[in-house]
Motif scaffolding. Structure first.
Motif, PDB file in Angstrom:
ATOM      1  N   LYS A  31       0.839  -1.214   0.000  1.00 16.36           N
ATOM      2  CA  LYS A  31       0.000   0.000   0.000  1.00 16.36           C
ATOM      3  C   LYS A  31       0.871   1.260   0.000  1.00 16.36           C
ATOM      4  CE  LYS A  31      -3.944  -2.281   2.111  1.00 16.36           C
ATOM      5  NZ  LYS A  31      -4.579  -2.641   3.387  1.00 16.36           N
ATOM      6  N   ASP A  32       1.979   1.212   0.733  1.00 13.78           N
ATOM      7  CA  ASP A  32       2.901   2.365   0.743  1.00 13.78           C
ATOM      8  C   ASP A  32       3.451   2.639  -0.660  1.00 13.78           C
ATOM      9  OD1 ASP A  32       2.539   2.691   3.411  1.00 13.78           O
ATOM     10  OD2 ASP A  32       4.431   1.757   4.034  1.00 13.78           O
ATOM     11  N   MET A  33       3.588   1.583  -1.433  1.00 16.94           N
ATOM     12  CA  MET A  33       4.117   1.747  -2.801  1.00 16.94           C
ATOM     13  C   MET A  33       3.017   2.226  -3.761  1.00 16.94           C
ATOM     14  SD  MET A  33       6.594  -1.511  -3.456  1.00 16.94           S
ATOM     15  CE  MET A  33       6.607  -2.669  -2.112  1.00 16.94           C
ATOM     16  N   GLY A  34       1.773   2.201  -3.305  1.00 12.57           N
ATOM     17  CA  GLY A  34       0.667   2.689  -4.136  1.00 12.57           C
ATOM     18  C   GLY A  34      -0.245   1.595  -4.669  1.00 12.57           C
ATOM     19  N   PHE A  35       0.034   0.348  -4.312  1.00 12.48           N
ATOM     20  CA  PHE A  35      -0.805  -0.750  -4.818  1.00 12.48           C
ATOM     21  C   PHE A  35      -2.103  -0.850  -4.015  1.00 12.48           C
ATOM     22  CE2 PHE A  35       3.490  -2.126  -6.049  1.00 12.48           C
ATOM     23  CZ  PHE A  35       3.284  -2.345  -7.402  1.00 12.48           C
ATOM     24  N   GLN A  36      -3.177  -1.173  -4.718  1.00 11.24           N
ATOM     25  CA  GLN A  36      -4.449  -1.421  -4.051  1.00 11.24           C
ATOM     26  C   GLN A  36      -4.655  -2.928  -3.954  1.00 11.24           C
ATOM     27  OE1 GLN A  36      -7.558   0.704  -6.078  1.00 11.24           O
ATOM     28  NE2 GLN A  36      -6.846   2.681  -5.313  1.00 11.24           N
ATOM     29  N   LEU A  37      -5.191  -3.356  -2.820  1.00 16.96           N
ATOM     30  CA  LEU A  37      -5.404  -4.797  -2.602  1.00 16.96           C
ATOM     31  C   LEU A  37      -6.875  -5.046  -2.276  1.00 16.96           C
ATOM     32  CD1 LEU A  37      -2.263  -5.322  -0.299  1.00 16.96           C
ATOM     33  CD2 LEU A  37      -2.367  -5.722  -2.751  1.00 16.96           C
ATOM     34  N   ASP A  38      -7.753  -4.438  -3.067  1.00 20.81           N
ATOM     35  CA  ASP A  38      -9.185  -4.492  -2.766  1.00 20.81           C
ATOM     36  C   ASP A  38      -9.855  -5.802  -3.189  1.00 20.81           C
ATOM     37  OD1 ASP A  38      -8.777  -1.905  -1.989  1.00 20.81           O
ATOM     38  OD2 ASP A  38      -9.469  -1.041  -3.881  1.00 20.81           O
ATOM     39  N   GLY A  39      -9.179  -6.566  -4.033  1.00 22.41           N
ATOM     40  CA  GLY A  39      -9.831  -7.738  -4.616  1.00 22.41           C
ATOM     41  C   GLY A  39      -9.582  -9.037  -3.877  1.00 22.41           C
ATOM     42  N   LEU A  40      -9.319  -8.954  -2.575  1.00 21.46           N
ATOM     43  CA  LEU A  40      -8.993 -10.169  -1.810  1.00 21.46           C
ATOM     44  C   LEU A  40     -10.131 -11.199  -1.846  1.00 21.46           C
ATOM     45  CD1 LEU A  40      -6.797 -11.478  -0.119  1.00 21.46           C
ATOM     46  CD2 LEU A  40      -7.667 -10.268   1.871  1.00 21.46           C
ATOM     47  N   GLU A  41     -11.351 -10.702  -1.732  1.00 18.84           N
ATOM     48  CA  GLU A  41     -12.497 -11.615  -1.738  1.00 18.84           C
ATOM     49  C   GLU A  41     -12.594 -12.350  -3.087  1.00 18.84           C
ATOM     50  OE1 GLU A  41     -17.224 -11.165  -1.019  1.00 18.84           O
ATOM     51  OE2 GLU A  41     -15.947  -9.703  -0.008  1.00 18.84           O
ATOM     52  N   GLU A  42     -12.349 -11.589  -4.159  1.00 27.49           N
ATOM     53  CA  GLU A  42     -12.373 -12.159  -5.510  1.00 27.49           C
ATOM     54  C   GLU A  42     -11.294 -13.245  -5.653  1.00 27.49           C
ATOM     55  OE1 GLU A  42     -14.190 -12.420  -9.057  1.00 27.49           O
ATOM     56  OE2 GLU A  42     -14.781 -11.091  -7.427  1.00 27.49           O
ATOM     57  N   LEU A  43     -10.148 -12.943  -5.086  1.00 24.45           N
ATOM     58  CA  LEU A  43      -9.024 -13.880  -5.138  1.00 24.45           C
ATOM     59  C   LEU A  43      -9.344 -15.163  -4.372  1.00 24.45           C
ATOM     60  CD1 LEU A  43      -6.287 -13.446  -6.501  1.00 24.45           C
ATOM     61  CD2 LEU A  43      -5.354 -12.765  -4.295  1.00 24.45           C
ATOM     62  N   GLN A  44     -10.007 -15.007  -3.234  1.00 26.16           N
ATOM     63  CA  GLN A  44     -10.365 -16.185  -2.432  1.00 26.16           C
ATOM     64  C   GLN A  44     -11.411 -17.044  -3.148  1.00 26.16           C
ATOM     65  OE1 GLN A  44     -10.965 -13.858   1.047  1.00 26.16           O
ATOM     66  NE2 GLN A  44      -9.139 -14.665   2.086  1.00 26.16           N
ATOM     67  N   LYS A  45     -12.298 -16.393  -3.893  1.00 25.80           N
ATOM     68  CA  LYS A  45     -13.274 -17.164  -4.685  1.00 25.80           C
ATOM     69  C   LYS A  45     -12.543 -17.950  -5.778  1.00 25.80           C
ATOM     70  CE  LYS A  45     -17.191 -14.023  -4.209  1.00 25.80           C
ATOM     71  NZ  LYS A  45     -17.876 -12.909  -4.862  1.00 25.80           N
ATOM     72  N   GLY A  46     -11.567 -17.294  -6.406  1.00 31.07           N
ATOM     73  CA  GLY A  46     -10.754 -17.952  -7.437  1.00 31.07           C
ATOM     74  C   GLY A  46      -9.999 -19.136  -6.867  1.00 31.07           C
ATOM     75  N   ARG A  47      -9.551 -18.983  -5.636  1.00 31.27           N
ATOM     76  CA  ARG A  47      -8.810 -20.057  -4.963  1.00 31.27           C
ATOM     77  C   ARG A  47      -9.725 -21.267  -4.742  1.00 31.27           C
ATOM     78  NH1 ARG A  47      -7.812 -23.602  -0.890  1.00 31.27           N
ATOM     79  NH2 ARG A  47      -5.652 -23.616  -0.173  1.00 31.27           N
ATOM     80  N   ALA A  48     -10.950 -20.991  -4.312  1.00 30.77           N
ATOM     81  CA  ALA A  48     -11.905 -22.083  -4.057  1.00 30.77           C
ATOM     82  C   ALA A  48     -12.210 -22.844  -5.352  1.00 30.77           C
ATOM     83  CB  ALA A  48     -13.187 -21.513  -3.460  1.00 30.77           C
TER      84      ALA A  48
END
Lengths: 114, 155
Positions: A31-48
């Motif tokens: 986040k300090d570098m400017g990246f957004q990590l808003d899609g965690l839920e989407e990523l977890q669905k992809g993992r499932a």
């Protein structure tokens, strides 16, 4: 490499990414570098979805190991398990086993010959 | 990470000075194919899937015309960076909505720690905050120009 090993490796890559996004220390750096990590839920669905493609016994084995180790599946390089660094028996490297998913006798991690 | 070390991470065969692709997914594919052509990876699919998953977490197009696709995988054995440039820009769903002209694709092995990889990302994201450097990156047409920008010829 056999398809199910590829899926396991992809699953582990995804788990590492999820862990980095969940851990405050790492996610703060991103986040300090400017990246957004808003899609965690989407990523977890992809993992499932990905996990569903892996045979149940193999997936359960992976999940059990992933509960203990940050890396549950590793390639064999330099005749050693890269997880515990114990030298592997020469039988590992015979052609009979080269396409199999192997187990480190010392730590139990899943190993494959790349 | 000093400038000499930074520039040493770049290789000519891991640079694309004129991307052919114009869409996000095909830009990722073109870069991953270059990694395979250079012998850095054996299987395109692992890396491509990992990068797409990373983009679903949040676009790595940070704005200012620069994107930093990145991730860790056991499909890569060393810290690797690929530079790519699209002179007219590509829609990479960047955070400022502007076209992306410069790409730093960063990959690291997952069995090693994340420190070097995060340090490299941090160094490159800081580098592009310098307007003069950014302008030169937009215009870098060959490896020598890139090396000069990264400080390799100043040693």
């Amino acid at each position: 490499m056999r398809e199910e090993f590829k899926l396991l490796v992809a699953l582990q890559d995804l788990d590492i990414m999820i862990r980095e996004a969940e851990e405050k220390k790492t996610s703060d750096k991103f986040k300090d570098m400017g990246f957004q990590l808003d899609g965690l839920e989407e990523l977890q669905k992809g993992r499932a979805k990905l996990a569903e493609k892996i045979p149940v016994a193999l997936r359960n084995r992976y999940e059990r190991l992933a509960g203990h180790y940050s890396m549950a599946i590793l390639p064999v390089t330099g005749n050693k398990c890269l997880g515990c660094f114990v030298k592997l028996p020469t039988s590992f490297f015979s052609s009979a086993y080269s396409s199999e998913l192997l187990t480190c006798e010392n730590c139990g991690r899943l190993l494959f010959i790349p | 990470m000093e400038s000499k070390k930074l520039v040493s991470l770049f290789q000519e065969d891991l640079c694309i000075f004129s991307l052919r692709s114009r869409k996000k997914s095909s830009v990722l594919l073109e870069m991953v194919r270059q990694l395979k052509a250079s012998g850095k990876i054996a299987d395109e699919r692992f890396i491509l899937e990992m990068l797409k998953n990373r983009e679903s977490l949040g676009s790595t197009g940070l704005g200012l015309g620069v994107a930093f696709p990145h991730g860790r995988s056991i499909a890569i054995s060393d810290l690797t960076v690929l530079f790519a440039r699209a002179a007219s820009g590509v829609d990479f769903e960047s955070l400022d909505g502007e076209p992306t002209r410069v790409f730093f694709l960063i990959l690291a092995p997952s069995e090693k720690g994340a420190e070097d990889y995060l340090a490299l990302l941090s160094q490159l994201t800081s580098l592009v905050q310098q307007p003069e450097t950014l302008k030169k990156l937009y215009e870098a047409k060959n490896f020598e120009a890139l090396q000069t920008i990264l400080g390799g010829n100043d040693e």
